[in-house]
Design a protein around this motif. Structure first.
Motif, PDB file in Angstrom:
ATOM      1  N   ARG A  66      28.963 -23.095  -4.034  1.00 14.88           N
ATOM      2  CA  ARG A  66      30.228 -23.807  -4.225  1.00 14.88           C
ATOM      3  C   ARG A  66      31.111 -22.997  -5.165  1.00 14.88           C
ATOM      4  NH1 ARG A  66      31.558 -28.019  -2.262  1.00 14.88           N
ATOM      5  NH2 ARG A  66      30.703 -30.026  -1.924  1.00 14.88           N
ATOM      6  N   THR A  67      32.413 -23.054  -4.885  1.00 10.74           N
ATOM      7  CA  THR A  67      33.366 -22.391  -5.770  1.00 10.74           C
ATOM      8  C   THR A  67      33.702 -23.339  -6.915  1.00 10.74           C
ATOM      9  OG1 THR A  67      35.342 -23.244  -4.700  1.00 10.74           O
ATOM     10  CG2 THR A  67      34.365 -21.223  -3.759  1.00 10.74           C
ATOM     11  N   PRO A  68      34.308 -22.839  -7.980  1.00  9.72           N
ATOM     12  CA  PRO A  68      34.722 -23.741  -9.062  1.00  9.72           C
ATOM     13  C   PRO A  68      35.730 -24.781  -8.581  1.00  9.72           C
ATOM     14  CG  PRO A  68      34.827 -21.461  -9.787  1.00  9.72           C
ATOM     15  CD  PRO A  68      34.547 -21.446  -8.315  1.00  9.72           C
ATOM     16  N   ASP A  69      36.401 -24.499  -7.468  1.00  7.60           N
ATOM     17  CA  ASP A  69      37.402 -25.418  -6.935  1.00  7.60           C
ATOM     18  C   ASP A  69      36.800 -26.466  -6.014  1.00  7.60           C
ATOM     19  OD1 ASP A  69      39.564 -23.900  -8.140  1.00  7.60           O
ATOM     20  OD2 ASP A  69      38.985 -22.381  -6.681  1.00  7.60           O
ATOM     21  N   GLY A  70      35.470 -26.432  -5.834  1.00  6.70           N
ATOM     22  CA  GLY A  70      34.802 -27.424  -5.011  1.00  6.70           C
ATOM     23  C   GLY A  70      34.750 -27.094  -3.533  1.00  6.70           C
ATOM     24  N   LEU A  71      35.179 -25.891  -3.131  1.00  8.18           N
ATOM     25  CA  LEU A  71      35.074 -25.508  -1.732  1.00  8.18           C
ATOM     26  C   LEU A  71      33.627 -25.177  -1.428  1.00  8.18           C
ATOM     27  CD1 LEU A  71      38.178 -23.153  -1.501  1.00  8.18           C
ATOM     28  CD2 LEU A  71      38.009 -25.495  -0.671  1.00  8.18           C
ATOM     29  N   GLU A  72      33.152 -25.587  -0.257  1.00  8.86           N
ATOM     30  CA  GLU A  72      31.761 -25.363   0.106  1.00  8.86           C
ATOM     31  C   GLU A  72      31.589 -24.002   0.767  1.00  8.86           C
ATOM     32  OE1 GLU A  72      28.307 -27.270   2.936  1.00  8.86           O
ATOM     33  OE2 GLU A  72      30.112 -28.416   2.519  1.00  8.86           O
ATOM     34  N   ALA A  73      30.635 -23.224   0.287  1.00  9.88           N
ATOM     35  CA  ALA A  73      30.368 -21.903   0.856  1.00  9.88           C
ATOM     36  C   ALA A  73      29.591 -22.045   2.148  1.00  9.88           C
ATOM     37  CB  ALA A  73      29.585 -21.050  -0.138  1.00  9.88           C
ATOM     38  N   ILE A  74      29.897 -21.177   3.105  1.00 10.22           N
ATOM     39  CA  ILE A  74      29.214 -21.167   4.398  1.00 10.22           C
ATOM     40  C   ILE A  74      27.971 -20.285   4.327  1.00 10.22           C
ATOM     41  CG2 ILE A  74      29.458 -20.499   6.825  1.00 10.22           C
ATOM     42  CD1 ILE A  74      31.041 -23.007   5.903  1.00 10.22           C
ATOM     43  N   GLY A  75      28.025 -19.222   3.585  1.00  8.12           N
ATOM     44  CA  GLY A  75      26.898 -18.300   3.464  1.00  8.12           C
ATOM     45  C   GLY A  75      27.070 -17.458   2.215  1.00  8.12           C
ATOM     46  N   ARG A  76      26.106 -16.614   1.978  1.00  8.14           N
ATOM     47  CA  ARG A  76      26.183 -15.765   0.790  1.00  8.14           C
ATOM     48  C   ARG A  76      26.930 -14.496   1.148  1.00  8.14           C
ATOM     49  NH1 ARG A  76      22.945 -16.044  -3.981  1.00  8.14           N
ATOM     50  NH2 ARG A  76      23.592 -14.262  -5.193  1.00  8.14           N
ATOM     51  N   GLY A  77      27.995 -14.196   0.430  1.00 12.35           N
ATOM     52  CA  GLY A  77      28.828 -13.031   0.720  1.00 12.35           C
ATOM     53  C   GLY A  77      28.450 -11.831  -0.134  1.00 12.35           C
ATOM     54  N   ALA A  78      29.015 -10.698   0.205  1.00 20.40           N
ATOM     55  CA  ALA A  78      28.831  -9.474  -0.559  1.00 20.40           C
ATOM     56  C   ALA A  78      29.873  -9.430  -1.673  1.00 20.40           C
ATOM     57  CB  ALA A  78      28.981  -8.270   0.361  1.00 20.40           C
ATOM     58  N   MET A  79      29.611  -8.606  -2.685  1.00 17.23           N
ATOM     59  CA  MET A  79      30.561  -8.509  -3.791  1.00 17.23           C
ATOM     60  C   MET A  79      31.921  -8.008  -3.315  1.00 17.23           C
ATOM     61  SD  MET A  79      29.262  -9.756  -6.458  1.00 17.23           S
ATOM     62  CE  MET A  79      30.288  -9.173  -7.777  1.00 17.23           C
ATOM     63  N   GLN A  80      31.960  -6.951  -2.530  1.00 12.64           N
ATOM     64  CA  GLN A  80      33.217  -6.436  -2.004  1.00 12.64           C
ATOM     65  C   GLN A  80      32.914  -5.729  -0.691  1.00 12.64           C
ATOM     66  OE1 GLN A  80      36.255  -6.865  -3.487  1.00 12.64           O
ATOM     67  NE2 GLN A  80      37.510  -5.590  -2.219  1.00 12.64           N
ATOM     68  N   PRO A  81      32.930  -6.463   0.410  1.00 11.22           N
ATOM     69  CA  PRO A  81      32.649  -5.827   1.691  1.00 11.22           C
ATOM     70  C   PRO A  81      33.786  -4.858   2.046  1.00 11.22           C
ATOM     71  CG  PRO A  81      33.473  -8.032   2.036  1.00 11.22           C
ATOM     72  CD  PRO A  81      33.275  -7.865   0.548  1.00 11.22           C
ATOM     73  N   PRO A  82      33.529  -3.906   2.952  1.00  7.94           N
ATOM     74  CA  PRO A  82      34.591  -2.966   3.324  1.00  7.94           C
ATOM     75  C   PRO A  82      35.707  -3.623   4.123  1.00  7.94           C
ATOM     76  CG  PRO A  82      32.614  -2.558   4.611  1.00  7.94           C
ATOM     77  CD  PRO A  82      32.260  -3.595   3.580  1.00  7.94           C
ATOM     78  N   VAL A  83      35.390  -4.699   4.848  1.00  6.61           N
ATOM     79  CA  VAL A  83      36.389  -5.437   5.617  1.00  6.61           C
ATOM     80  C   VAL A  83      36.118  -6.923   5.475  1.00  6.61           C
ATOM     81  CG1 VAL A  83      36.796  -3.604   7.319  1.00  6.61           C
ATOM     82  CG2 VAL A  83      35.039  -5.330   7.750  1.00  6.61           C
ATOM     83  N   ALA A  84      37.136  -7.718   5.759  1.00  7.63           N
ATOM     84  CA  ALA A  84      36.985  -9.178   5.763  1.00  7.63           C
ATOM     85  C   ALA A  84      37.808  -9.743   6.911  1.00  7.63           C
ATOM     86  CB  ALA A  84      37.446  -9.773   4.442  1.00  7.63           C
ATOM     87  N   TYR A  85      37.280 -10.783   7.523  1.00 12.59           N
ATOM     88  CA  TYR A  85      38.016 -11.531   8.543  1.00 12.59           C
ATOM     89  C   TYR A  85      38.869 -12.550   7.807  1.00 12.59           C
ATOM     90  CZ  TYR A  85      34.682  -9.515  11.811  1.00 12.59           C
ATOM     91  OH  TYR A  85      33.926  -8.643  12.548  1.00 12.59           O
ATOM     92  N   LEU A  86      40.183 -12.508   8.026  1.00 13.00           N
ATOM     93  CA  LEU A  86      41.099 -13.417   7.347  1.00 13.00           C
ATOM     94  C   LEU A  86      41.737 -14.360   8.366  1.00 13.00           C
ATOM     95  CD1 LEU A  86      42.999 -10.849   5.071  1.00 13.00           C
ATOM     96  CD2 LEU A  86      40.879 -12.096   4.577  1.00 13.00           C
ATOM     97  N   PRO A  87      41.782 -15.665   8.064  1.00 12.51           N
ATOM     98  CA  PRO A  87      42.467 -16.582   8.971  1.00 12.51           C
ATOM     99  C   PRO A  87      43.958 -16.263   8.987  1.00 12.51           C
ATOM    100  CG  PRO A  87      41.778 -17.734   6.980  1.00 12.51           C
ATOM    101  CD  PRO A  87      41.247 -16.336   6.894  1.00 12.51           C
ATOM    102  N   CYS A  88      44.551 -16.354  10.164  1.00 19.32           N
ATOM    103  CA  CYS A  88      45.958 -15.983  10.279  1.00 19.32           C
ATOM    104  C   CYS A  88      46.668 -16.897  11.259  1.00 19.32           C
ATOM    105  CB  CYS A  88      46.090 -14.527  10.705  1.00 19.32           C
ATOM    106  SG  CYS A  88      45.505 -14.184  12.381  1.00 19.32           S
ATOM    107  N   ARG A  89      47.938 -16.660  11.395  1.00 16.77           N
ATOM    108  CA  ARG A  89      48.767 -17.318  12.396  1.00 16.77           C
ATOM    109  C   ARG A  89      49.368 -16.205  13.242  1.00 16.77           C
ATOM    110  NH1 ARG A  89      54.203 -20.723  11.378  1.00 16.77           N
ATOM    111  NH2 ARG A  89      54.856 -18.626  10.925  1.00 16.77           N
TER     112      ARG A  89
END
Length: 118
Positions: A9-32
Motif C-alpha cells: 500500500r502507498t501512504p495515500d492508501g492506493l492498493e499495490a497490484i504487485g511488487r515493482g522494481a526501484m527504477q525499471p528501464p520502461v513503464a506502462y503509463l495510462p493515457c488518453r
C-alpha cells in the motif's frame, strides 16, 4: 521525478497490484488517445490531499490488472520521466497501483479526465 517502489500500500492508501522494481528501464503509463488513436495525454491522478500522482506499471500484465484490458497505455522510458514532468507536472509517482475506477476505460466510453489535473 522517478517512480517509487511500493510493496503493498502507498501512504495515500492506493492498493499495490504487485511488487515493482526501484527504477525499471520502461513503464506502462495510462493515457488518453485522440480520435486518430495517437497519444493525447498521459493520465495523472489527483489524490485526496490535492497532490498529483503519476501511475506507472512495470509489466503489461500488471497494467491490465490495475487498469483493465481496454485502457490505452504508452510505454515510456523512465530516463525520460523528467521530460514528462516538464510537460505535465506531478508531485509523486507510484508503481503498480490500481487506477481509480472512475478513470478506467471499459472500451465503450471515453475516459473522463475531469478528475485529473492537466
Amino acid at each position: 521525478m522517478g517512480l517509487q517502489d511500493r510493496s503493498t500500500r502507498t501512504p495515500d492508501g492506493l492498493e499495490a497490484i504487485g511488487r515493482g522494481a526501484m527504477q525499471p528501464p520502461v513503464a506502462y503509463l495510462p493515457c488518453r488517445l485522440d480520435e486518430d488513436g495517437a497519444l493525447d495525454e498521459v493520465l495523472l491522478v489527483e489524490l485526496a490531499d490535492g497532490r498529483i500522482a503519476l501511475l506507472g506499471y512495470t509489466a503489461l500484465d500488471r497494467f491490465v490488472a490495475a487498469c483493465g484490458d481496454a485502457h490505452p497505455w504508452v510505454l515510456w522510458r523512465t530516463e525520460r520521466l523528467p521530460d514528462l514532468h516538464a510537460l505535465r507536472p506531478y508531485d509523486v509517482a507510484y508503481l503498480d497501483v490500481a487506477l481509480p475506477a472512475v478513470m478506467r476505460r471499459d472500451g465503450a466510453d471515453p475516459v473522463d479526465t475531469a478528475e485529473a489535473k492537466r
